[in-house]
Design a protein around this motif. Structure first.
Motif, mmCIF file in Angstrom:
data_model
loop_
_atom_site.group_PDB
_atom_site.id
_atom_site.type_symbol
_atom_site.label_atom_id
_atom_site.label_comp_id
_atom_site.label_asym_id
_atom_site.label_seq_id
_atom_site.Cartn_x
_atom_site.Cartn_y
_atom_site.Cartn_z
ATOM 1 N N GLU A 528 44.107 18.573 53.134
ATOM 2 C CA GLU A 528 45.469 18.049 53.074
ATOM 3 C C GLU A 528 45.973 17.654 54.467
ATOM 4 O OE1 GLU A 528 44.470 20.931 51.770
ATOM 5 O OE2 GLU A 528 44.441 20.344 49.632
ATOM 6 N N VAL A 529 45.732 18.538 55.456
ATOM 7 C CA VAL A 529 46.184 18.257 56.823
ATOM 8 C C VAL A 529 45.411 17.071 57.401
ATOM 9 C CG1 VAL A 529 46.296 19.156 59.187
ATOM 10 C CG2 VAL A 529 46.961 20.611 57.262
ATOM 11 N N ALA A 530 44.100 17.039 57.139
ATOM 12 C CA ALA A 530 43.286 15.929 57.628
ATOM 13 C C ALA A 530 43.771 14.606 57.043
ATOM 14 C CB ALA A 530 41.820 16.154 57.292
ATOM 15 N N GLN A 531 44.121 14.631 55.773
ATOM 16 C CA GLN A 531 44.615 13.413 55.126
ATOM 17 C C GLN A 531 45.963 13.000 55.707
ATOM 18 O OE1 GLN A 531 42.928 11.516 52.984
ATOM 19 N NE2 GLN A 531 44.593 10.026 52.944
ATOM 20 N N GLU A 532 46.827 13.981 55.968
ATOM 21 C CA GLU A 532 48.150 13.683 56.513
ATOM 22 C C GLU A 532 48.051 13.074 57.918
ATOM 23 O OE1 GLU A 532 52.148 16.051 58.073
ATOM 24 O OE2 GLU A 532 50.641 17.128 56.884
ATOM 25 N N ARG A 533 47.176 13.643 58.739
ATOM 26 C CA ARG A 533 47.075 13.193 60.138
ATOM 27 C C ARG A 533 46.172 11.984 60.313
ATOM 28 N NH1 ARG A 533 46.385 18.871 63.588
ATOM 29 N NH2 ARG A 533 48.370 19.818 62.939
ATOM 30 N N PHE A 534 45.066 11.984 59.562
ATOM 31 C CA PHE A 534 44.037 10.974 59.823
ATOM 32 C C PHE A 534 43.616 10.216 58.574
ATOM 33 C CE2 PHE A 534 43.284 14.680 62.669
ATOM 34 C CZ PHE A 534 43.705 14.084 63.856
ATOM 35 N N GLY A 535 44.467 10.234 57.562
ATOM 36 C CA GLY A 535 44.103 9.541 56.325
ATOM 37 C C GLY A 535 43.825 8.070 56.541
ATOM 38 N N HIS A 536 44.543 7.435 57.455
ATOM 39 C CA HIS A 536 44.335 6.007 57.744
ATOM 40 C C HIS A 536 42.946 5.763 58.312
ATOM 41 C CE1 HIS A 536 46.014 8.075 61.236
ATOM 42 N NE2 HIS A 536 45.425 7.188 62.005
ATOM 43 N N MET A 537 42.429 6.742 59.093
ATOM 44 C CA MET A 537 41.084 6.609 59.651
ATOM 45 C C MET A 537 40.035 6.801 58.559
ATOM 46 S SD MET A 537 41.382 6.071 62.987
ATOM 47 C CE MET A 537 39.900 6.669 63.786
ATOM 48 N N LEU A 538 40.221 7.831 57.757
ATOM 49 C CA LEU A 538 39.251 8.128 56.706
ATOM 50 C C LEU A 538 39.174 6.979 55.707
ATOM 51 C CD1 LEU A 538 40.178 11.880 56.107
ATOM 52 C CD2 LEU A 538 38.201 10.989 57.354
ATOM 53 N N GLU A 539 40.319 6.394 55.387
ATOM 54 C CA GLU A 539 40.310 5.260 54.458
ATOM 55 C C GLU A 539 39.633 4.054 55.093
ATOM 56 O OE1 GLU A 539 43.199 2.523 51.640
ATOM 57 O OE2 GLU A 539 44.104 3.949 53.032
ATOM 58 N N ALA A 540 39.942 3.790 56.374
ATOM 59 C CA ALA A 540 39.337 2.640 57.055
ATOM 60 C C ALA A 540 37.821 2.757 57.080
ATOM 61 C CB ALA A 540 39.880 2.528 58.479
ATOM 62 N N PHE A 541 37.319 3.970 57.303
ATOM 63 C CA PHE A 541 35.869 4.172 57.351
ATOM 64 C C PHE A 541 35.207 3.901 55.996
ATOM 65 C CE2 PHE A 541 36.245 7.498 61.000
ATOM 66 C CZ PHE A 541 36.495 6.468 61.895
ATOM 67 N N SER A 542 36.000 3.903 54.937
ATOM 68 C CA SER A 542 35.419 3.683 53.602
ATOM 69 C C SER A 542 35.226 2.203 53.293
ATOM 70 C CB SER A 542 36.311 4.322 52.527
ATOM 71 O OG SER A 542 37.541 3.611 52.394
#
Length: 604
Positions: A528-542
């Motif tokens: 949850e915290v990773a998604q809140e802080r870095f969700g834009h990065m994780l989505e971009a990597f997909s």
């Protein structure tokens, strides 16, 4: 007001101009009133030239005061052989002034700009408070000119290598993972804040996802952290990222750029530096083992030695008990240190204690025929000192072998854990290097430090922390240890160190969202915290992120290395002093009630 504009610059006047009538604009740098003779060294950004103003012609010369802004017209004349000044580029000539005007008078200065030696004793905060005056000094202008040329050469080099300069936002999202952010209230929603970027790290990775492939930026960065001599709350770095590269590609590019730019600057500015040679390469483990730290000064040798095995059964209780407790006996040799007095050795011990040493044990290595020798080795070296009586001949031979001791050396031992001992020994080694004149200011010894640990254990928080940052890629072959032994994982990261100072840090990045998610989990960030802080990065990597990597060398630190300044403030136009305070602008400052209300904030 109207004034006569310059026809020439002060620093360009030379013998070929003799007989010409010229106009100069600038400042009265130095004034010499010799009664019937009145001389002014006039200065502009290009340099100095001497003016002669005849007191018989001009009756109001008292209006020309130090740092008054002037416009002068006169004839260039050759100076006599006895009055020529070989220390000035314009020292063969002077300007015989036929008219002048004071464009702007100057009141008494807070410090003497024309005397560099006196300036060394001026309070630094006073200098920063009047930085617009401090920057008038030729030495300060030269530093800014050197900085500007360095940036220009970096741009040229990278543009020729196909890089695109892209500006990234200054107000962005707060993603705390290192130093504290500088926060900016968002007026439209008082509960929300922007942050100033600690680096453009996330943006440059997103530019790689965007297909830019080769990006760079001369980036302003902001970190709310304690100041040191080589740190400021805002600083400038070369930010760079490349797609479809391996670590070796990044290393080759940056080493080539550094050597080209620095060697050109050395030649262009006549810097008292030797040409930069190919970089040495060390792994993190090698650097720490040999030099006690990951930022070694390689201008001199004196690697650390390990005497643990040699003395683990000795009669010296401190050594024996340290080894029994799992510690180590490591040391460094001090060339010529055998001649130090007991008092001088005591000063060295106090130095070691400042950085956590419990004590400093020493052995003097001398010629075997010297007085007070306790043991003479097979090679004819003698050993003496207060702890010498505790060792056997076999132990002495082993100590001399592991330390590579020579006659005249003082062997300095630290008994402690590996990390704690290294923290003292690397500082002690540097101190010895300075005392022995081994840290040659003419040499810029760059090296790569590679293969850092991916994470380090935080004992206080009982968790793993990233050694660099959480976007650093683990080495592919070490991923098998991610669940079983994270401390064993090496990172695909690299630092550039020069003369004991970290100059740049970079890495190959994680580009796979599943690996990034696992690293977030490893360092204690919930999904949850990773998604809140870095969700834009994780989505971009997909969306098909390419393999990529980069680096961020410090511009300010590079200029420090080139100018031999020990404080980063000396190479910045408008720096802050202690606690991030700007005495010139009196910042930070209070804000009025209306601004508090607009921000939706109040003091608790």
């Amino acid at each position: 007001m109207s004034f006569i504009q310059r026809t020439h610059d002060c620093g360009e006047i030379h013998a070929a101009h003799a007989g010409q009538t010229i106009t100069l604009n600038g400042w009265a740098h130095r004034i010499r009133d010799l009664g019937g003779l009145f001389f002014v060294d006039m200065r502009d950004r290009t340099g100095l030239v001497q003016l002669f103003i005849d007191p018989a012609t001009f009756s109001n010369l008292q209006e020309i005061r130090h740092e008054a802004c002037l416009s002068v017209t006169g004839e260039v004349r050759m100076r006599s052989e006895v009055t020529r000044n070989p220390k000035m580029p314009t020292g063969d000539v002077e300007v015989f002034v036929t008219s002048y005007s004071v464009l702007s008078p100057a009141k008494t200065l807070p410090f003497p700009l024309s005397d560099e030696e006196q300036m060394a004793n001026v309070n630094e905060e006073l200098r920063v408070k009047h930085r617009y005056l401090d920057l008038r000094r030729p030495s300060m202008y030269r530093k800014l000119a050197l900085r500007a040329r360095a940036i220009s050469k970096i741009r040229t080099y990278l543009e020729e290598e196909g890089f695109l300069e892209v500006e990234t936002p200054i107000i962005t999202k707060s993603t705390p993972e290192g130093a504290r952010d500088y926060l900016v209230p968002y007026r439209l929603e008082p509960s929300k804040f922007y942050a100033l970027p600690q680096s453009p790290q996330q943006y440059k990775q997103l530019l790689m996802v965007a297909g830019i492939e080769r990006y760079f930026q001369i980036a302003r960065c902001f970190r709310d952290e304690s100041q040191r001599a080589d740190r400021q709350p805002e600083f400038t770095q070369l930010d760079l990222e490349m797609s479809f590269v391996t670590q070796e590609d990044v290393l080759d590019l940056i080493e080539g750029m550094t050597r080209t730019v620095v060697n050109e600057l050395i030649q262009e500015f006549g810097l008292a530096k030797e040409r930069v040679e190919p970089f040495v390469r060390l792994t993190y483990d090698e650097a720490v083992l040999l030099y006690g730290c990951d930022k070694p000064d390689l201008r001199f040798g004196l690697p650390l030695f390990d005497a643990t095995t040699a003395v683990e059964n000795s009669g010296f209780g401190v050594f024996r008990s340290t080894v029994e407790a799992g510690g180590m006996i490591r040391g460094v040799r001090y060339p010529g240190g055998a001649n130090l007095s007991r008092k001088e050795v005591g000063v060295l011990e106090e130095f070691a204690k400042e950085f956590g040493a419990k004590g400093l044990a020493t052995l003097a290595v001398v010629d075997g025929s010297a007085e007070e020798v306790v043991y003479t080795s097979k090679s004819g070296l003698g050993v003496k000192g207060s702890i010498a009586k505790f060792f056997s001949p076999e132990e002495f031979e082993a100590i001399l072998a592991v330390s590579s001791a020579e006659a005249g050396d003082l062997l300095c031992f630290i008994a402690d854990g590996y990390a704690a001992g290294n923290n003292v020994l690397y500082r002690l080694r540097n101190e010895i290097g300075s005392r022995c004149g081994l840290r040659d200011p003419r040499v810029l010894k760059f090296c790569w430090v590679l293969d850092f640990p991916l994470v380090e254990w935080n004992e206080d928080e009982q968790r793993w922390d990233p050694t660099h940052h959480l976007f650093t890629s683990p080495k592919h072959e070490d991923l098998i240890y991610l669940d079983s032994d994270p401390g064993r994982i090496r990172a695909d990261c690299y630092d550039i160190v020069c003369n004991g100072t970290e100059w740049a840090s970079g890495s190959i990045r994680i580009h796979q969202p599943d690996v990034q998610a696992r690293i977030c989990e490893l360092i204690g960030l919930s999904a949850e915290v990773a998604q809140e802080r870095f969700g834009h990065m994780l989505e971009a990597f997909s969306y098909g992120a390419p393999p990529h990597g980069g680096i961020a060398p410090g511009i300010d630190r590079l200029i420090m290395l080139l100018t031999d300044d020990e404080n980063i403030r000396e190479v910045m136009a408008f720096p802050k002093v202690g606690n991030g305070y700007d005495p010139m602008m009196d910042a930070p400052s209070t804000i009025d009630a209306q601004q508090w209300a607009e921000m939706g904030l109040r003091l608790s």
